[in-house]
Motif scaffolding. Structure first.
Motif, mmCIF file in Angstrom:
data_model
loop_
_atom_site.group_PDB
_atom_site.id
_atom_site.type_symbol
_atom_site.label_atom_id
_atom_site.label_comp_id
_atom_site.label_asym_id
_atom_site.label_seq_id
_atom_site.Cartn_x
_atom_site.Cartn_y
_atom_site.Cartn_z
ATOM 1 N N TYR A 41 -80.357 -1.077 3.020
ATOM 2 C CA TYR A 41 -79.338 -1.247 4.097
ATOM 3 C C TYR A 41 -79.349 0.193 4.630
ATOM 4 C CZ TYR A 41 -76.140 -3.773 6.870
ATOM 5 O OH TYR A 41 -75.453 -4.454 8.009
ATOM 6 N N ARG A 42 -79.327 1.082 3.851
ATOM 7 C CA ARG A 42 -79.261 2.525 4.383
ATOM 8 C C ARG A 42 -80.477 2.924 5.332
ATOM 9 N NH1 ARG A 42 -78.046 8.086 3.057
ATOM 10 N NH2 ARG A 42 -76.739 7.460 1.245
ATOM 11 N N PHE B 295 -70.351 0.582 2.575
ATOM 12 C CA PHE B 295 -70.814 1.818 3.070
ATOM 13 C C PHE B 295 -70.204 2.504 4.075
ATOM 14 C CE2 PHE B 295 -71.949 -0.326 7.053
ATOM 15 C CZ PHE B 295 -71.964 -1.678 6.541
ATOM 16 N N SER C 197 -73.114 5.133 0.564
ATOM 17 C CA SER C 197 -73.683 3.845 0.233
ATOM 18 C C SER C 197 -73.612 3.600 -1.026
ATOM 19 C CB SER C 197 -74.852 3.918 1.082
ATOM 20 O OG SER C 197 -75.587 2.497 0.836
ATOM 21 N N VAL D 110 -75.730 8.051 7.611
ATOM 22 C CA VAL D 110 -74.948 7.246 6.427
ATOM 23 C C VAL D 110 -74.300 8.206 5.434
ATOM 24 C CG1 VAL D 110 -75.405 5.767 4.530
ATOM 25 C CG2 VAL D 110 -77.031 5.421 6.334
ATOM 26 N N GLU E 183 -68.248 -3.717 3.657
ATOM 27 C CA GLU E 183 -68.712 -4.191 2.368
ATOM 28 C C GLU E 183 -68.882 -5.487 2.679
ATOM 29 O OE1 GLU E 183 -65.854 -3.251 -0.668
ATOM 30 O OE2 GLU E 183 -66.105 -5.213 -1.520
ATOM 31 N N LEU F 51 -72.108 -4.164 -1.716
ATOM 32 C CA LEU F 51 -72.519 -2.960 -0.985
ATOM 33 C C LEU F 51 -71.366 -2.317 -0.151
ATOM 34 C CD1 LEU F 51 -74.707 -1.086 -0.338
ATOM 35 C CD2 LEU F 51 -75.751 -2.932 1.102
ATOM 36 N N ALA G 271 -78.866 -0.710 -1.803
ATOM 37 C CA ALA G 271 -78.358 0.332 -1.150
ATOM 38 C C ALA G 271 -79.158 0.842 -0.253
ATOM 39 C CB ALA G 271 -77.484 1.173 -2.004
#
Ligand SMILES: C[S@@+](CC[C@H](N)C(=O)[O-])C[C@H]1O[C@@H](n2cnc3c(N)ncnc32)[C@H](O)[C@@H]1O
Length: 258
Positions: free
Chosen positions: A173-174, A251, A187, A184, A134, A249, A170
Motif C-alpha cells: 500500500y505504501r 497509515f 504505515s 508516507v 485504517e 493496516l 504495508a
C-alpha cells in the motif's frame, strides 16, 4: 504490482444489522482518529463513512466533514444523524482540491481498484493535505476466509471469484501511495484480535454476504452453519465468546505542498 481480481461482489449494508453486529468497527476507530489529529475548522472527507458514527465524532470536534459511502442505506442512516453525507464510490471520487484531510476507517479494503481510490483522494486533497486511514491488512480474517473457501470448494465453487476484500501488506500500500506522489509518514500492520458481539454467523451475515450468495438461497443456512462449526475450535472460547482474527493496516500520508 499485480492487478487485483475484481469480483462481482454481492454485499448489502443494512444499518440496523450493522449496528447490531458491527458497532465495534467504529468503536475501535479511536486510534485512527488520533492519527488523523483533526483540528477544528478543517475540511475532512470521510471515505466509506458507513452510518456516520465516526463522521459524527469528527463534526463534534469542530471539523467540516463530508461523508461518502457507496451504500444508499448507510448514507440514509448517516443523514439521519444530521450529517452531510452522499452516496458515491471511493473508486470514482469527483472532488477537486477541497479537503485538508481524507479519512477512512474500515472501508478501503472493500475498494479493490486501489489506485483509482488513491488517485481520487489525491485530487480531493488540497496541497499539504493528508490521507489517514485504517483498513484490513494482509492476513486479516485469514482463518475465516480459509473456512469460507473450504466450504465453498466442497460445493464446487472457487472463493477467489467472490472474495470482496483487498488486504494489502504495508509495503504494497505504501508503494501505491508513493507511486501517486504521497509522502508516507507512517504505515503499519497491526494484529487486532476482535471480540464479536455475538456468534460468527452474525459476522458472516454482516460482512461475508458475497461468499454465501454464490450459492442458491436454500443452501445458505447449511453453508453458514458448516462454516461456523469449522471455526468454532479456532475462534470460540470455552465460554462461547467469539473473536475474529483481524489485522489492520493503519497509515498516514501527506500530499506535498506544490
Ligand atoms: C465496515 S463499514 C465501515 C463504515 C465506517 N467507516 C465505520 O467506521 O463504521 C465499510 C463501509 O464501506 C462502504 N464501501 C464499500 N465499498 C465502497 C466503495 N467502493 N465506495 C465507498 N464506500 C464503500 C460500505 O458501504 C460500508 O458502509
Amino acid at each position: 504490482m499485480v492487478a487485483l481480481p475484481l469480483v462481482t461482489a454481492v454485499q448489502t449494508w443494512d444499518p440496523e444489522r450493522y449496528a447490531r453486529n458491527a458497532r465495534f468497527v467504529s468503536d475501535l476507530g479511536a486510534p485512527v482518529v488520533e492519527l488523523l489529529a483533526p483540528r477544528a475548522g478543517e475540511r475532512i472527507l470521510d471515505l466509506g463513512c458507513g452510518d456516520g458514527a465516526l463522521t459524527e465524532k469528527l463534526v463534534g470536534l469542530g471539523c467540516r466533514v463530508v461523508g461518502v459511502d457507496a451504500s444508499a442505506a448507510q448514507i440514509a442512516a448517516a443523514r439521519a444523524r444530521g450529517l452531510d453525507a452522499h452516496v458515491g464510490s471511493g473508486e470514482d471520487l469527483t472532488f477537486d482540491d477541497e479537503f485538508d484531510a481524507v479519512f477512512s476507517n474500515a472501508a478501503l479494503h472493500w475498494m479493490k481498484r486501489a489506485d483509482r481510490v488513491i488517485e481520487g483522494v489525491w485530487r480531493a486533497l488540497a496541497p499539504g493535505g493528508r490521507f489517514v486511514g485504517e483498513m484490513g491488512g494482509d492476513g486479516c480474517v485469514a482463518t475465516i476466509v480459509a473456512a469460507l473457501s473450504a466450504a465453498l470448494a466442497r460445493r464446487g465453487h472457487d472463493a477467489r471469484a467472490v472474495n470482496p476484500w483487498y488486504f494489502p501488506t504495508a509495503t504494497e500500500y505504501r508503494a501505491r501511495l508513493e507511486a501517486r506522489g504521497f509522502v508516507v509518514q507512517s504505515s503499519a500492520l497491526i494484529p487486532r484480535p476482535t471480540a464479536l458481539a455475538g456468534d460468527v454467523t452474525g459476522w458472516l451475515e454482516t460482512f461475508a454476504e458475497s461468499f454465501s450468495t454464490a450459492l442458491p438461497a436454500g443452501e445458505r443456512p447449511a453453508f453458514l452453519a458448516e462454516v461456523q462449526e469449522a471455526l468454532r475450535p479456532k475462534l470460540c472460547d470455552a465460554s462461547g465468546r467469539w473473536t475474529a482474527d483481524y489485522v489492520r493496516l493503519r497509515f498516514r500520508a501527506a500530499k506535498p505542498l506544490d
